[in-house]
Scaffold this motif. Sequence first.
Motif, PDB file in Angstrom:
ATOM      1  N   PRO A   1       0.880  -1.285   0.004  1.00 52.35           N
ATOM      2  CA  PRO A   1      -0.055  -0.117  -0.050  1.00 52.35           C
ATOM      3  C   PRO A   1       0.778   1.239  -0.075  1.00 52.35           C
ATOM      4  N   LYS A   2       1.878   1.462  -0.452  1.00 54.29           N
ATOM      5  CA  LYS A   2       2.733   2.565  -0.726  1.00 54.29           C
ATOM      6  C   LYS A   2       2.308   3.834  -1.315  1.00 54.29           C
ATOM      7  N   LYS A   3       1.449   3.424  -2.362  1.00 56.28           N
ATOM      8  CA  LYS A   3       0.788   4.512  -3.246  1.00 56.28           C
ATOM      9  C   LYS A   3      -0.325   5.153  -2.622  1.00 56.28           C
ATOM     10  N   ARG A   4      -0.901   4.161  -1.513  1.00 52.06           N
ATOM     11  CA  ARG A   4      -1.793   4.922  -0.853  1.00 52.06           C
ATOM     12  C   ARG A   4      -1.430   6.097  -0.102  1.00 52.06           C
ATOM     13  N   ALA A   5      -0.235   6.264   0.429  1.00 56.67           N
ATOM     14  CA  ALA A   5       0.311   7.397   1.017  1.00 56.67           C
ATOM     15  C   ALA A   5       0.228   8.516   0.201  1.00 56.67           C
ATOM     16  N   GLU A   6       0.142   8.428  -1.171  1.00 56.39           N
ATOM     17  CA  GLU A   6       0.037   9.728  -2.082  1.00 56.39           C
ATOM     18  C   GLU A   6      -1.230  10.389  -1.874  1.00 56.39           C
ATOM     19  N   THR A   7      -2.285   9.713  -1.207  1.00 49.14           N
ATOM     20  CA  THR A   7      -3.622  10.662  -0.908  1.00 49.14           C
ATOM     21  C   THR A   7      -3.587  11.097   0.439  1.00 49.14           C
ATOM     22  N   LEU A   8      -2.693  11.046   1.292  1.00 49.86           N
ATOM     23  CA  LEU A   8      -2.515  11.358   2.638  1.00 49.86           C
ATOM     24  C   LEU A   8      -1.698  12.528   2.501  1.00 49.86           C
ATOM     25  N   MET A   9      -2.514  13.751   2.864  1.00 51.46           N
ATOM     26  CA  MET A   9      -1.735  15.261   2.723  1.00 51.46           C
ATOM     27  C   MET A   9      -1.654  15.818   4.219  1.00 51.46           C
ATOM     28  N   PHE A  10      -0.365  16.033   4.009  1.00 50.50           N
ATOM     29  CA  PHE A  10       0.287  16.923   5.407  1.00 50.50           C
ATOM     30  C   PHE A  10       0.526  18.492   4.976  1.00 50.50           C
TER      31      PHE A  10
ATOM     32  N   LEU B   1      -7.497  12.182   1.197  1.00 47.68           N
ATOM     33  CA  LEU B   1      -8.022  12.726   0.168  1.00 47.68           C
ATOM     34  C   LEU B   1      -9.102  11.652  -0.536  1.00 47.68           C
ATOM     35  N   ARG B   2      -8.811  10.277  -0.186  1.00 44.91           N
ATOM     36  CA  ARG B   2      -9.815   9.386  -0.908  1.00 44.91           C
ATOM     37  C   ARG B   2     -11.067   9.523   0.147  1.00 44.91           C
ATOM     38  N   ASN B   3     -12.097   8.600  -0.257  1.00 46.48           N
ATOM     39  CA  ASN B   3     -13.387   8.346   0.315  1.00 46.48           C
ATOM     40  C   ASN B   3     -13.284   6.982   1.338  1.00 46.48           C
ATOM     41  N   SER B   4     -12.151   6.179   0.950  1.00 43.53           N
ATOM     42  CA  SER B   4     -11.829   4.820   1.731  1.00 43.53           C
ATOM     43  C   SER B   4     -11.307   5.718   2.809  1.00 43.53           C
ATOM     44  N   HIS B   5     -11.209   4.711   3.896  1.00 42.73           N
ATOM     45  CA  HIS B   5     -10.917   5.186   5.285  1.00 42.73           C
ATOM     46  C   HIS B   5      -9.328   4.517   5.688  1.00 42.73           C
ATOM     47  N   MET B   6      -8.709   5.027   6.329  1.00 45.75           N
ATOM     48  CA  MET B   6      -7.690   4.381   7.227  1.00 45.75           C
ATOM     49  C   MET B   6      -7.970   3.911   8.389  1.00 45.75           C
ATOM     50  N   VAL B   7      -8.299   2.604   8.385  1.00 50.42           N
ATOM     51  CA  VAL B   7      -8.690   1.931   9.712  1.00 50.42           C
ATOM     52  C   VAL B   7      -7.452   1.999  10.805  1.00 50.42           C
ATOM     53  N   SER B   8      -8.009   2.225  11.953  1.00 46.92           N
ATOM     54  CA  SER B   8      -7.032   2.350  13.003  1.00 46.92           C
ATOM     55  C   SER B   8      -5.584   3.305  12.783  1.00 46.92           C
ATOM     56  N   ALA B   9      -6.036   4.260  12.189  1.00 44.79           N
ATOM     57  CA  ALA B   9      -4.871   5.164  11.931  1.00 44.79           C
ATOM     58  C   ALA B   9      -4.348   5.916  13.130  1.00 44.79           C
ATOM     59  N   GLN B  10      -3.131   5.905  13.400  1.00 50.59           N
ATOM     60  CA  GLN B  10      -2.270   6.400  14.535  1.00 50.59           C
ATOM     61  C   GLN B  10      -1.087   7.304  14.026  1.00 50.59           C
ATOM     62  N   ILE B  11      -0.794   8.278  14.570  1.00 48.00           N
ATOM     63  CA  ILE B  11      -0.027   9.159  14.154  1.00 48.00           C
ATOM     64  C   ILE B  11       1.136   9.310  15.383  1.00 48.00           C
ATOM     65  N   ARG B  12       2.331   9.524  14.816  1.00 42.86           N
ATOM     66  CA  ARG B  12       3.784   9.631  15.944  1.00 42.86           C
ATOM     67  C   ARG B  12       4.458  10.847  15.470  1.00 42.86           C
ATOM     68  N   CYS B  13       5.058  11.270  16.379  1.00 40.85           N
ATOM     69  CA  CYS B  13       6.171  12.210  15.747  1.00 40.85           C
ATOM     70  C   CYS B  13       7.433  12.287  16.542  1.00 40.85           C
ATOM     71  N   LYS B  14       8.632  12.023  15.817  1.00 43.33           N
ATOM     72  CA  LYS B  14       9.797  11.951  16.393  1.00 43.33           C
ATOM     73  C   LYS B  14      10.730  13.162  16.082  1.00 43.33           C
TER      74      LYS B  14
END
Length: 350
Positions: free
Chosen positions: A179-188, A210-223
């Motif tokens: 799912p690497k290309k899925r990250a192209e529709t995640l905008m920061f 950007l997509r209508n399909s969801h990211m299930v159990s999405a979690q964000i971290r910062c380093k």
Amino acid sequence: MSALRRKLGDEYQVVSTSASGGGLPPPRSAPRGKRQRFVDKNGRCNVQHGNLGGETSRYLSDLFTTLVDLKWRWNLFIFILTYTVAWLFMASMWWVIAYMRGDLNKAHDDSYTPCVANVYNFPSAFLFFIETEATIGYGYRYITDKCPEGIILFLFQSILGSIVDAFLIGCMFIKMSQPKKRAETLMFSEHAAISMRDGKLTLMFRVGNLRNSHMVSAQIRCKLLKSRQTPEGEFLPLDQLELDVGFSTGADQLFLVSPLTICHVIDSKSPFYDLSQRSMHTEQFEIVVILEGIVETTAGRGYEFKSCMPGVVAWSMMPVEASQEGVCRGSVWGMPSPAARRQQPSSPGN
């Protein structure tokens, strides 16, 4: 650059750099030439490991993962080359058997039973192999029971073909399903802002799907990647510090149906607690944001990395604002409001 490499030593070397992007230019006191990225904006690491010893053998010991990690052009080249070499090798083996038995000279003798019927030369031997390997079976060329060496070669051909198919087709399937290309529709957001929110000084940036399909159990971290020296005198070139973006409250668990603002409170536990606007733009550090979740359509786990430098952090006295039109189109994605920009203190050296 040479001073940085002396600090990092032989085990880590920065192999590529890029200047801080975005519409807010870096302060004059922090020249762009001194800003080195360890992680690109696209998530690719600019760190090359050296002096390891036996690096090539380590990659070859895990050949399947190495092939999956290769770029598509090398995967297609290895795919075509492997099948071509295997086909030519097996066709040569059938031709050698026919040549040693004298079948090539007696191919048109109806009273003679050859090893493989209707094999006259190398092209016909190659066509026989393709017909059997691809299970086409036209019926014109076929193996007879008067050739025990041909039966053994046929069994070897079947086993070898199954191994090659399982290895190469499995490699291509796993590479296509990543799912690497899925990250192209995640905008920061292109910029981050430091301003007051709920009475606390907060570092904020935005993220959206950007997509209508969801990211299930999405979690964000910062380093936070920053070099430091311990009291014992040890230099740590890539020391990693965790930036709290809501781990204790569950705010790091995201429901990305609309763009969200990610907040890091700058309190006494924050690495930015002792930094001012002037010192932040002169410090050498890098913030790496990691967003991970399960892709709804493929059920595969996807990752997205975002790297930002001190030059893209905008100091503001007002919260980040964006109109509804701007949120949808991304034209003011994560930028401070015009009022906040007017109230933003001038950068050092200006």
